[in-house]
Structure formats: C-alpha cells, structure tokens
Motif scaffolding. Structure first.
Motif, PDB file in Angstrom:
ATOM      1  N   ARG A  62     -35.161  12.469 -26.768  1.00 36.09           N
ATOM      2  CA  ARG A  62     -35.657  13.492 -25.847  1.00 36.09           C
ATOM      3  C   ARG A  62     -35.775  12.933 -24.432  1.00 36.09           C
ATOM      4  N   ALA A  63     -36.347  11.734 -24.327  1.00 29.11           N
ATOM      5  CA  ALA A  63     -36.515  11.120 -23.013  1.00 29.11           C
ATOM      6  C   ALA A  63     -35.158  10.852 -22.366  1.00 29.11           C
ATOM      7  N   ASP A  64     -34.219  10.297 -23.137  1.00 29.57           N
ATOM      8  CA  ASP A  64     -32.897   9.987 -22.596  1.00 29.57           C
ATOM      9  C   ASP A  64     -32.144  11.261 -22.212  1.00 29.57           C
ATOM     10  N   ALA A  65     -32.250  12.283 -23.040  1.00 31.84           N
ATOM     11  CA  ALA A  65     -31.537  13.527 -22.779  1.00 31.84           C
ATOM     12  C   ALA A  65     -32.071  14.208 -21.519  1.00 31.84           C
ATOM     13  N   LEU A  66     -33.376  14.214 -21.336  1.00 26.38           N
ATOM     14  CA  LEU A  66     -33.956  14.855 -20.155  1.00 26.38           C
ATOM     15  C   LEU A  66     -33.540  14.139 -18.879  1.00 26.38           C
ATOM     16  N   VAL A  67     -33.457  12.806 -18.938  1.00 25.02           N
ATOM     17  CA  VAL A  67     -32.980  12.051 -17.771  1.00 25.02           C
ATOM     18  C   VAL A  67     -31.534  12.421 -17.468  1.00 25.02           C
ATOM     19  N   ALA A  68     -30.704  12.445 -18.513  1.00 26.31           N
ATOM     20  CA  ALA A  68     -29.289  12.786 -18.326  1.00 26.31           C
ATOM     21  C   ALA A  68     -29.128  14.208 -17.800  1.00 26.31           C
ATOM     22  N   MET A  69     -29.885  15.147 -18.340  1.00 25.28           N
ATOM     23  CA  MET A  69     -29.810  16.530 -17.878  1.00 25.28           C
ATOM     24  C   MET A  69     -30.183  16.639 -16.409  1.00 25.28           C
ATOM     25  N   TYR A  84     -33.085  16.239 -33.291  1.00 22.68           N
ATOM     26  CA  TYR A  84     -33.024  15.919 -31.864  1.00 22.68           C
ATOM     27  C   TYR A  84     -33.089  17.194 -31.021  1.00 22.68           C
ATOM     28  N   PHE A  85     -32.357  18.217 -31.437  1.00 22.19           N
ATOM     29  CA  PHE A  85     -32.438  19.483 -30.707  1.00 22.19           C
ATOM     30  C   PHE A  85     -33.859  20.031 -30.723  1.00 22.19           C
ATOM     31  N   ARG A  86     -34.504  19.962 -31.880  1.00 23.27           N
ATOM     32  CA  ARG A  86     -35.874  20.470 -31.971  1.00 23.27           C
ATOM     33  C   ARG A  86     -36.804  19.670 -31.056  1.00 23.27           C
ATOM     34  N   ALA A  87     -36.656  18.352 -31.052  1.00 25.29           N
ATOM     35  CA  ALA A  87     -37.487  17.517 -30.187  1.00 25.29           C
ATOM     36  C   ALA A  87     -37.280  17.874 -28.720  1.00 25.29           C
ATOM     37  N   LEU A  88     -36.037  18.127 -28.345  1.00 23.97           N
ATOM     38  CA  LEU A  88     -35.753  18.488 -26.961  1.00 23.97           C
ATOM     39  C   LEU A  88     -36.388  19.822 -26.595  1.00 23.97           C
ATOM     40  N   MET A 108     -54.485  19.782 -37.171  1.00 24.77           N
ATOM     41  CA  MET A 108     -53.074  19.479 -36.969  1.00 24.77           C
ATOM     42  C   MET A 108     -52.360  20.661 -36.330  1.00 24.77           C
ATOM     43  N   SER A 109     -52.728  21.883 -36.701  1.00 22.71           N
ATOM     44  CA  SER A 109     -52.076  23.072 -36.142  1.00 22.71           C
ATOM     45  C   SER A 109     -52.265  23.139 -34.631  1.00 22.71           C
ATOM     46  N   GLU A 110     -53.408  22.685 -34.151  1.00 15.28           N
ATOM     47  CA  GLU A 110     -53.670  22.697 -32.714  1.00 15.28           C
ATOM     48  C   GLU A 110     -52.783  21.689 -31.997  1.00 15.28           C
ATOM     49  N   LEU A 111     -52.632  20.515 -32.582  1.00 16.15           N
ATOM     50  CA  LEU A 111     -51.777  19.486 -31.987  1.00 16.15           C
ATOM     51  C   LEU A 111     -50.321  19.928 -31.983  1.00 16.15           C
ATOM     52  N   LEU A 112     -49.885  20.563 -33.067  1.00 16.66           N
ATOM     53  CA  LEU A 112     -48.509  21.045 -33.130  1.00 16.66           C
ATOM     54  C   LEU A 112     -48.264  22.157 -32.117  1.00 16.66           C
ATOM     55  N   ALA A 113     -49.258  23.012 -31.926  1.00 19.34           N
ATOM     56  CA  ALA A 113     -49.113  24.109 -30.959  1.00 19.34           C
ATOM     57  C   ALA A 113     -48.952  23.568 -29.542  1.00 19.34           C
ATOM     58  N   LYS A 159     -45.338  23.755 -26.393  1.00 23.15           N
ATOM     59  CA  LYS A 159     -45.343  24.152 -24.988  1.00 23.15           C
ATOM     60  C   LYS A 159     -44.500  23.223 -24.110  1.00 23.15           C
ATOM     61  N   GLN A 160     -43.806  22.269 -24.733  1.00 26.18           N
ATOM     62  CA  GLN A 160     -43.076  21.262 -23.965  1.00 26.18           C
ATOM     63  C   GLN A 160     -41.607  21.619 -23.758  1.00 26.18           C
ATOM     64  N   LYS A 161     -41.288  22.894 -23.741  1.00 24.00           N
ATOM     65  CA  LYS A 161     -39.907  23.317 -23.546  1.00 24.00           C
ATOM     66  C   LYS A 161     -39.374  22.787 -22.214  1.00 24.00           C
ATOM     67  N   PRO A 162     -38.158  22.254 -22.198  1.00 22.90           N
ATOM     68  CA  PRO A 162     -37.627  21.671 -20.960  1.00 22.90           C
ATOM     69  C   PRO A 162     -37.402  22.750 -19.899  1.00 22.90           C
ATOM     70  N   PRO A 163     -37.462  22.372 -18.613  1.00 26.67           N
ATOM     71  CA  PRO A 163     -37.372  23.350 -17.515  1.00 26.67           C
ATOM     72  C   PRO A 163     -35.938  23.763 -17.219  1.00 26.67           C
ATOM     73  N   TYR A 164     -35.318  24.436 -18.172  1.00 29.34           N
ATOM     74  CA  TYR A 164     -33.939  24.888 -18.012  1.00 29.34           C
ATOM     75  C   TYR A 164     -33.788  26.296 -18.565  1.00 29.34           C
ATOM     76  N   ASP A 165     -32.838  27.009 -18.012  1.00 26.50           N
ATOM     77  CA  ASP A 165     -32.419  28.291 -18.574  1.00 26.50           C
ATOM     78  C   ASP A 165     -31.373  27.949 -19.636  1.00 26.50           C
TER      79      ASP A 165
END
Length: 314
Positions: free
Chosen positions: A82-89, A108-112, A179-184, A188-194
C-alpha cells in the motif's frame, strides 16, 4: 461550487490467466498511463517463469512498477504494498499521467482501497487464558462475553467459531476497543483518487481452466524446473518463505525433493492454480465494486478501452 475532481486512477483486477496484462498494455498504447503491478509473486527477483512475469522486451516497452523489487529470501506485506503503491501513484499523477494498477493479488487491492486496520499482534499469554476460559465455559459462553464488548462483531460470528472469537476477544482485551470499531476506522483510508475499478471475470470457468492448464504447460516447457533449481542454488530458501509458497514453485520444489512424485507435478500445479483462480474470483465478486467484463470475449481490450475513454473524458 463543485469540488475539483480527484486525479484519476484505474484498477484492473482478475484471476490468473484472465488477460489482465494484455488489457493493461492495450490501455498503455491508447492513453497517457503508467502501469503498477499488483502481484505478490512478481515482486520477487529471478522468479520469472512461474510468476508469468512479462519478459524483458515487454517490460522495456511497458514498464511496470513494483516488479523485481525484493529478493526471494524476503517477505512483502500488504502494508508495504500500500505504501509503495501510493508513492508510485503520486509520482505518476505528478507527471500528468494516470496510474493503472493491474494484477490478481486481491489482498493488495483491498489494502490499497480500504487501508489496514491497526490491530495488535497476537498475544500468546492472553490467547492461552482465553482458551482456558473456553475450555471451562464453552465457546458459546465466550461468544456471549464478546457480545457485551463488541456486539457488531459478535453478531456476524457463529457461537462456535473459536478462532475468530478468540481473536475478537483478544483485540478487545488488549486495546480496550471493539474490533469492529478498529476495522471501521480502516475503511476510511480510501486513497485520494477518482477510481475506475475494472474486473475481468470468465463467462465459462471451464475455458479459464483450459487457459490455466496451457499456461502451466508453457511454464514447464520454458524451464520452471530449472528456474526453481537455480533459485535454490542462488538464495537461502525454504518452503516456509512466501516466495516458495507461490503456486507452481511449491509443487516444483516438492517434486525435486521427491516429496511428491515427479509425474504428479503438472496435475498438482494446474490444480493449485485453478484453486488460486477460484479464490481470486470469489474475492473480486464479493469484496469489490467493479465494472466487470467477460475476460473470454475476443473484444475485451476494445470494450475496456472504450469504457476507459469515457471515464477519462468525464
């Protein structure tokens, strides 16, 4: 006033042998894009044949980021991806191009897309205590305890699902939070892209299975056995490493060591690859909101290109 549009990015997801790379290269021929690999096997150097990695000439014409970045002796996590992909993006966007992320590693897609929950690591002592409680009281009683601490998680777990109940209770007791609160929070960490998410799915799994068999045969003819032998000579490897747990590599290693009969290598490799494809299809179908296309359609690349053109024009 309307908010400015976020920069575009395209995701191409699908099972193994669905033609993802060909589609990505077709987009690269038509649009100002750069490719990012989303593949947990192609990150490893010198693992070329068994990962179906594009050859040198293809990579020279269509460079892929996040290919050949670590040794087979190392591990590569979803968090690091996720970290590497966001830098590349970000770099691709700043160069006025559109990042295209292509691959079949759905984790990996889910993590991103959703981030990674900041969950604590396992605590052996606490797990032993929870197991002792369960042995004395039963897992339904432990489920009732979880329902008081984290009713959301308890509602989706069966009263005898010992592994998940143990983990949920462990997290509650370690963090003092459900755990449900932590997962929620991670959602909210969706990357800032359309984002345009494209899913390639087979209309006939039997045809995909035939493709998988042909490709594995091609890998064997191309020298998969020699590749694994050279990897074992060059690196300090074991079957416990993620690289050697990759489909095809494990079966070849076991055939070399005589753990499985050599005449079973082909069938076992094909079976394992089909099981991988099944898991990928399940992930893609159940966990992502994607525009889906039949990966067996001869007009696939044209269909995806037209859809992409409309997306980029908006």
């Amino acid at each position: 006033m309307n908010s400015p549009r976020l920069p575009p990015a395209i995701l191409i997801m699908g099972p193994t042998a669905s033609g993802k790379t060909a589609v990505a290269m077709a987009l690269a021929d038509r649009f100002p894009v750069e490719l990012i690999s989303v593949d947990s096997a192609q990150v490893f150097r010198d693992m070329d044949i068994g990962t179906a990695k594009p050859d040198r000439a293809t990579l020279a014409r269509y460079p892929h980021r996040l290919i050949d970045i670590i040794s087979p002796e190392e591990s590569y996590s979803a968090a690091r991806f996720r970290a590497d992909a966001l830098v590349a993006m970000d770099e691709i966007t700043k160069a006025s191009k559109v990042p295209v992320l292509v691959g079949g590693t759905m984790l990996y897609f889910r993590a991103l897309l959703h981030g990674l929950a900041d969950l604590p690591q396992a605590d052996a002592a606490l797990r032993a205590k929870i197991d002792a409680e369960a042995a004395a009281e039963g897992w339904p009683a432990m489920h009732a305890k979880l329902a008081l601490l984290d009713p959301t998680t308890a509602a989706r777990l069966h009263t005898t699902d010992s592994q998940r109940l143990q983990r949920a209770l462990e997290i509650c007791r370690l963090t003092g939070r459900p755990m449900s609160e932590l997962l929620a929070e991670s959602e909210k960490q969706k990357p800032p892209y359309d984002l345009l998410s494209i899913g390639l799915l087979p209309s006939d799994r039997a045809v995909l299975h035939d493709r998988i068999a042909r490709r594995f045969d091609e890998m064997l003819l191309a020298g998969l056995d020699d590749e694994v032998r050279l990897l074992r000579q060059k690196y300090d490897l074991s079957l416990n490493l993620p690289s050697m747990r990759c489909v095809g590599y494990r079966q070849t290693w076991e055939a070399q060591d005589g753990t499985i009969p050599r005449q079973e290598l082909r069938d076992r490799g094909i079976f394992a690859t089909r099981q991988l494809a099944k898991r990928q299809i399940t992930w893609l179908t159940n966990s992502f909101e994607a525009e889906t296309f039949d990966c067996l359609n001869p007009m696939l690349t044209e269909q995806v290109a037209e859809h992409t053109a409309r997306f980029l024009a908006t």
